[in-house]
Design a protein around this motif. Structure first.
Motif, PDB file in Angstrom:
ATOM      1  N   GLN A  39       0.811  -1.225   0.000  1.00 41.28           N
ATOM      2  CA  GLN A  39       0.000   0.000   0.000  1.00 41.28           C
ATOM      3  C   GLN A  39       0.837   1.264   0.000  1.00 41.28           C
ATOM      4  N   GLY A  40       2.117   1.148   0.329  1.00 38.64           N
ATOM      5  CA  GLY A  40       2.904   2.372   0.412  1.00 38.64           C
ATOM      6  C   GLY A  40       3.674   2.444   1.713  1.00 38.64           C
ATOM      7  N   ASP A  41       3.418   3.522   2.469  1.00 38.16           N
ATOM      8  CA  ASP A  41       4.319   3.858   3.580  1.00 38.16           C
ATOM      9  C   ASP A  41       3.984   3.233   4.929  1.00 38.16           C
ATOM     10  N   MET A  42       2.812   2.647   5.057  1.00 41.55           N
ATOM     11  CA  MET A  42       2.459   2.144   6.396  1.00 41.55           C
ATOM     12  C   MET A  42       3.230   0.868   6.713  1.00 41.55           C
ATOM     13  N   PRO A  43       3.694   0.730   7.955  1.00 41.44           N
ATOM     14  CA  PRO A  43       4.325  -0.528   8.347  1.00 41.44           C
ATOM     15  C   PRO A  43       3.264  -1.627   8.420  1.00 41.44           C
ATOM     16  N   LYS A  44       3.677  -2.852   8.275  1.00 45.14           N
ATOM     17  CA  LYS A  44       2.745  -3.977   8.408  1.00 45.14           C
ATOM     18  C   LYS A  44       2.528  -4.213   9.893  1.00 45.14           C
ATOM     19  N   SER A  45       1.424  -3.687  10.411  1.00 42.11           N
ATOM     20  CA  SER A  45       1.136  -3.839  11.837  1.00 42.11           C
ATOM     21  C   SER A  45      -0.349  -4.089  12.032  1.00 42.11           C
ATOM     22  N   GLY A  46      -0.704  -4.553  13.224  1.00 45.00           N
ATOM     23  CA  GLY A  46      -2.107  -4.735  13.554  1.00 45.00           C
ATOM     24  C   GLY A  46      -2.844  -3.406  13.542  1.00 45.00           C
ATOM     25  N   PHE A  47      -2.177  -2.390  14.051  1.00 40.89           N
ATOM     26  CA  PHE A  47      -2.774  -1.051  14.073  1.00 40.89           C
ATOM     27  C   PHE A  47      -3.053  -0.591  12.654  1.00 40.89           C
ATOM     28  N   SER A  48      -2.083  -0.772  11.754  1.00 38.68           N
ATOM     29  CA  SER A  48      -2.283  -0.361  10.360  1.00 38.68           C
ATOM     30  C   SER A  48      -3.439  -1.132   9.729  1.00 38.68           C
ATOM     31  N   ALA A  49      -3.460  -2.456   9.951  1.00 41.52           N
ATOM     32  CA  ALA A  49      -4.510  -3.282   9.348  1.00 41.52           C
ATOM     33  C   ALA A  49      -5.880  -2.821   9.831  1.00 41.52           C
ATOM     34  N   ASN A  50      -5.975  -2.523  11.118  1.00 39.68           N
ATOM     35  CA  ASN A  50      -7.223  -2.053  11.720  1.00 39.68           C
ATOM     36  C   ASN A  50      -7.635  -0.701  11.123  1.00 39.68           C
ATOM     37  N   SER A  51      -6.659   0.167  10.926  1.00 41.79           N
ATOM     38  CA  SER A  51      -6.925   1.484  10.354  1.00 41.79           C
ATOM     39  C   SER A  51      -7.378   1.356   8.897  1.00 41.79           C
ATOM     40  N   GLN A  52      -6.677   0.539   8.142  1.00 42.15           N
ATOM     41  CA  GLN A  52      -7.048   0.322   6.735  1.00 42.15           C
ATOM     42  C   GLN A  52      -8.436  -0.305   6.630  1.00 42.15           C
ATOM     43  N   ALA A  53      -8.753  -1.197   7.570  1.00 41.42           N
ATOM     44  CA  ALA A  53     -10.045  -1.898   7.518  1.00 41.42           C
ATOM     45  C   ALA A  53     -11.201  -0.912   7.632  1.00 41.42           C
ATOM     46  N   LYS A  54     -11.028   0.126   8.439  1.00 42.22           N
ATOM     47  CA  LYS A  54     -12.129   1.072   8.638  1.00 42.22           C
ATOM     48  C   LYS A  54     -12.339   1.935   7.390  1.00 42.22           C
ATOM     49  N   VAL A  55     -11.247   2.281   6.740  1.00 39.27           N
ATOM     50  CA  VAL A  55     -11.359   3.015   5.475  1.00 39.27           C
ATOM     51  C   VAL A  55     -12.058   2.135   4.442  1.00 39.27           C
ATOM     52  N   CYS A  56     -11.624   0.891   4.372  1.00 38.52           N
ATOM     53  CA  CYS A  56     -12.195  -0.049   3.404  1.00 38.52           C
ATOM     54  C   CYS A  56     -13.671  -0.294   3.693  1.00 38.52           C
ATOM     55  N   ALA A  57     -14.018  -0.490   4.966  1.00 40.39           N
ATOM     56  CA  ALA A  57     -15.413  -0.771   5.333  1.00 40.39           C
ATOM     57  C   ALA A  57     -16.312   0.372   4.890  1.00 40.39           C
ATOM     58  N   ASN A  58     -15.851   1.590   5.119  1.00 38.69           N
ATOM     59  CA  ASN A  58     -16.635   2.758   4.740  1.00 38.69           C
ATOM     60  C   ASN A  58     -16.844   2.810   3.224  1.00 38.69           C
ATOM     61  N   ALA A  59     -15.783   2.496   2.480  1.00 35.15           N
ATOM     62  CA  ALA A  59     -15.870   2.545   1.019  1.00 35.15           C
ATOM     63  C   ALA A  59     -16.752   1.418   0.474  1.00 35.15           C
ATOM     64  N   VAL A  60     -16.602   0.228   1.029  1.00 29.21           N
ATOM     65  CA  VAL A  60     -17.391  -0.911   0.550  1.00 29.21           C
ATOM     66  C   VAL A  60     -18.871  -0.695   0.839  1.00 29.21           C
ATOM     67  N   ARG A  61     -19.151  -0.203   2.022  1.00 23.69           N
ATOM     68  CA  ARG A  61     -20.545   0.073   2.375  1.00 23.69           C
ATOM     69  C   ARG A  61     -21.122   1.124   1.431  1.00 23.69           C
ATOM     70  N   GLY A  62     -20.329   2.154   1.154  1.00 24.13           N
ATOM     71  CA  GLY A  62     -20.798   3.181   0.229  1.00 24.13           C
ATOM     72  C   GLY A  62     -21.087   2.600  -1.145  1.00 24.13           C
ATOM     73  N   ALA A  63     -20.181   1.747  -1.624  1.00 21.03           N
ATOM     74  CA  ALA A  63     -20.357   1.180  -2.964  1.00 21.03           C
ATOM     75  C   ALA A  63     -21.583   0.276  -3.030  1.00 21.03           C
ATOM     76  N   LEU A  64     -21.878  -0.419  -1.936  1.00 23.08           N
ATOM     77  CA  LEU A  64     -22.964  -1.406  -1.983  1.00 23.08           C
ATOM     78  C   LEU A  64     -24.316  -0.845  -1.569  1.00 23.08           C
ATOM     79  N   THR A  65     -24.324   0.211  -0.774  1.00 23.44           N
ATOM     80  CA  THR A  65     -25.615   0.717  -0.286  1.00 23.44           C
ATOM     81  C   THR A  65     -25.825   2.188  -0.588  1.00 23.44           C
TER      82      THR A  65
END
Ligand SMILES: Cc1cc2nc3c(=O)[nH]c(=O)nc-3n(C[C@H](O)[C@H](O)[C@H](O)COP(=O)(O)OP(=O)(O)OC[C@H]3O[C@@H](n4cnc5c(N)ncnc54)[C@H](O)[C@@H]3O)c2cc1C
Lengths: 422, 233
Positions: free
Chosen positions: A323-349
């Motif tokens: 993805q770029g500059d973020m380290p591979k961490s649990g915190f990063s994965a959790n942060s990315q997940a919230k961005v993704c969830a918001n986008a996926v929900r927007g696309a589907l609903t």
């Protein structure tokens, strides 16, 4: 607006009926379907946020083989004797009962991107409108000469938490007095940049208590590492003389092992050791490769919504993504997940999609009450997730600051795990 | 300290103004210790609930009774179980809040030093008499450690946007308001929330993570977060 767990069973049907109209993307099969592969830091968070925020509008399936998720984060503290293994385990029960997520305990073994289905090891398949892959890491074959998964009992990696971590601790406790613990550290990029060095600290902590004449030898293919100044300061202060770090300049990358003999060769010099923790080079969890969304070892994604650059209906989160500059961490994965969830929900609903924003902070424990941290904020650009701003603990900080940092990390652990599992 | 001694020290205190009592703690020193509390709690004439409930009259009051304050479930349970704030219970709570109420939202590690606790309790004690004894001092609350322009405070935040932004907070701060090592940020009055975030943003409050997180939040985003977290129940 409430952050309380929704009483899902009570409201789901009603909400689904009320909101039937804006279901824009469910390709002729009722509620739109999201399938999440991997119930770790990225996957559990994404599944929970989509289910929570769509309140029944989206059908969420989570595919995860383990009944309990053991966090890698704080698994080093278990090696140091600061945590019980049981305190690192989290069940998926809440995701099923409180959020109505269909939790399927199975392996995803293939993805048919045209039919939009995920095949399961146990047989059968599940269809999706959007697929989210957060499978974490696997190891690169042949990365450390002499080592492969069949030898992981003799030389544990303990880089996926659980039985491997328990095995490594048992081996440390069984070391003869004055024995040697060796670590083969991984090359970049890998999960949790400070992880190997926090581990060295925690192993040293344990050995100082029970085996003070023991030695720790680290063979590292890198010439520098995360939080190096902080770790080296702490090692000198707390574990004077116990730890020897051999970087690439001194052949730390030229390594092979013999798991039967428990020997390690560094730059041609063979050493008999008592415990050998091999952390090989890493790649995206294999399902990403099977889905055909990897380039090289990792799955490239768009920063704005974590969608795959190869297939717009697939999103890849966490360690597996490039993805770029973020380290591979649990915190990063959790942060990315919230961005993704918001986008996926927007696309589907059709719900509002807010601009992506990311953050990470990684705490490490060096010794009792000696915590340090490093963190940064990030934004989405066309090209990648780009760093905006950051900070790192300073060398020479007071004991009070370090103790407060450690306390904070305990709070973070409780925070992120409740953000993942509710 | 027994009740009779308390009465005695109060008489002395009344006689000597805020001077040290013969027994127990010194309220003047306690006023210094209280600074640690004043980020969240007001005390004195006109004190109101902020992040925490006001502390007037706390002695010998059943727990969880301050009007208009939304207590954590844990504190409500303790109150239902009959917890009364007296010298012993307050002393234990101040020493280690979570040993008394394991899931309290009060984000405070505890005051290990017995003398500090004695002094603090002596200070709190002065505000627990009949209202006539409450000195004519302005309420103390350092949540006001920073002033924010009225037009910024007046921004009405969008809780829906706040909910999205809150994802950045809930990687560390628990959404259900529980706290262990990282403060609870739910149910704060919006004004305190906004002031705190601006204090981080302008690096007046010292915390590297919070300064970093706040530095890229706009005034509207801070207001949105305040509106969202205020409404979490
Ligand atoms: C020793 C150590 C210490 C660490 N400390 C920290 C720390 O302090 N802070 C921090 O932020 N991070 C830390 N990390 C890193 C963190 O654990 C990872 O970055 C994080 O877990 C990545 O999340 P993920 O969702 O990508 O993968 P994971 O959390 O690994 O989740 C992947 C999940 O996918 C499942 N899975 C894989 N393949 C399939 C399949 N085919 N089908 C179905 N399911 C599948 C797995 O069973 C697993 O549960 C540490 C890591 C280690 C090893």
């Amino acid at each position: 607006m409430s952050l309380n767990r929704r009483t899902f069973l009570g409201t789901a049907t009603a909400t689904a009926a009320a909101l039937a109209a804006p279901m824009v993307m469910a390709a002729g099969h009722g509620r739109p379907r999201v399938v999440v592969v991997g119930g770790g830091a990225g996957g559990a968070t994404a599944a929970r946020y989509i289910a929570k925020d769509s309140a029944g509008e989206i059908d969420v399936t989570l595919i995860e083989p383990s009944r309990s998720y053991y966090t890698c984060f704080f698994s080093n503290l278990y090696l140091g004797g600061f945590r019980e293994m049981s305190s690192l385990g989290h069940s998926y029960g809440g995701l099923a009962s409180e959020y109505g997520i269909n939790v399927v305990h199975d392996w995803a073994v293939g993805v048919d991107r045209d039919a939009k289905t995920v095949a399961l090891a146990g047989g059968g398949s599940v269809g999706y409108d959007r697929l989210i892959l957060s499978p974490g890491i696997d190891f690169v074959d042949g990365a450390v000469e002499g080592w492969d998964l069949s030898t992981q009992n003799a030389m544990p990696h303990a880089y996926k938490a659980g039985s491997q971590t328990e095995l490594l601790r048992a081996q440390i406790l069984a070391m003869p007095q004055g024995g040697t613990f060796a670590m083969v550290a991984p090359p970049n990029p890998y999960r949790c940049p400070p992880g190997p060095y926090e581990r060295v600290s925690m192993v040293a902590h344990t050995l100082r208590e029970i085996n003070p004449t023991a030695k720790i030898l680290v063979a590292d293919p890198k010439d520098k590492f995360s939080k190096q100044g902080l770790f080296e300061e702490g090692w000198a202060k707390h574990y004077g003389g116990m730890i020897e770090w051999i970087g690439s300049d001194f052949g730390g990358g030229n390594v092979s092992v013999d798991p039967a003999a428990i020997t390690l060769s560094i730059d041609g010099e063979v050493t008999k050791v008592d415990v050998c923790n091999v952390i090989p080079a890493m790649k995206a969890g294999r399902i990403a490769e099977l889905a055909g969304v990897t380039e090289g070892n990792w799955a490239p994604v768009h920063a704005a919504d974590m969608s795959s650059r190869i297939d717009p209906n697939i999103h890849v989160l966490g360690d597996a993504s490039a993805q770029g500059d973020m380290p591979k961490s649990g915190f990063s994965a959790n942060s990315q997940a919230k961005v993704c969830a918001n986008a996926v929900r927007g696309a589907l609903t059709g719900s509002t999609v807010f601009p992506a924003r990311f953050a990470n902070t990684c705490w490490s424990l060096i010794d009792t009450d000696d915590g340090v941290k490093v963190g940064a904020t990030y934004e989405a650009t066309e090209e990648k997730i780009a760093k905006v701003d950051g900070f790192i603990s300073e060398t020479g900080e007071s004991a009070d600051v370090r103790a407060a940092t450690y306390q904070e990390s305990i709070g973070w652990y409780d925070g992120i795990t409740s953000d993942m599992f509710g | 300290m027994r009740a009779s001694e308390l009465m005695m020290s109060l008489v002395l205190m009344a006689a000597a103004g805020m001077a040290a009592a013969d027994q127990g703690g010194d309220p003047e020193l306690g006023a210094e210790v209280y600074r640690q509390c004043s980020g969240c709690h007001q005390i004195g004439e006109g004190a109101v609930n902020r992040v925490g409930p006001h502390l007037n009259g706390v002695f010998d009051r059943p727990a969880g009774q301050v009007e208009g304050y939304r207590y954590s479930d844990a504190l409500q349970r303790a109150a239902a179980g009959g917890l009364v704030w007296n010298h012993e219970t307050l002393d234990q709570f101040l020493k280690d809040p979570r040993s008394l109420i394991s899931r309290t939202r009060m984000s405070y590690r505890g005051l290990a030093n017995q003398a500090d606790r004695d002094n603090l309790l002596a200070y709190l004690r002065i505000y627990s008499d009949s209202p006539a004894d409450i000195p004519e001092a302005a309420p103390t609350s350092a949540a006001m450690d920073h002033s924010v322009a009225p037009e910024v405070l007046a921004i009405v935040g969008d809780p829906a946007y706040g909910e999205y932004l809150s994802g950045e907070c809930t990687s560390c701060h628990q959404a259900n308001g529980e706290a262990s090592g990282i403060p609870s940020i739910t149910r704060w009055p919006t004004e305190d929330f906004v002031i705190a975030m601006h204090a981080y943003k302008e690096a007046i409050r010292p915390h590297p993570v919070m300064q970093m997180m706040a530095s890229r939040l706009s005034d509207e985003e801070i207001a949105a977060l305040a509106a969202f977290f205020q409404g979490v129940d």
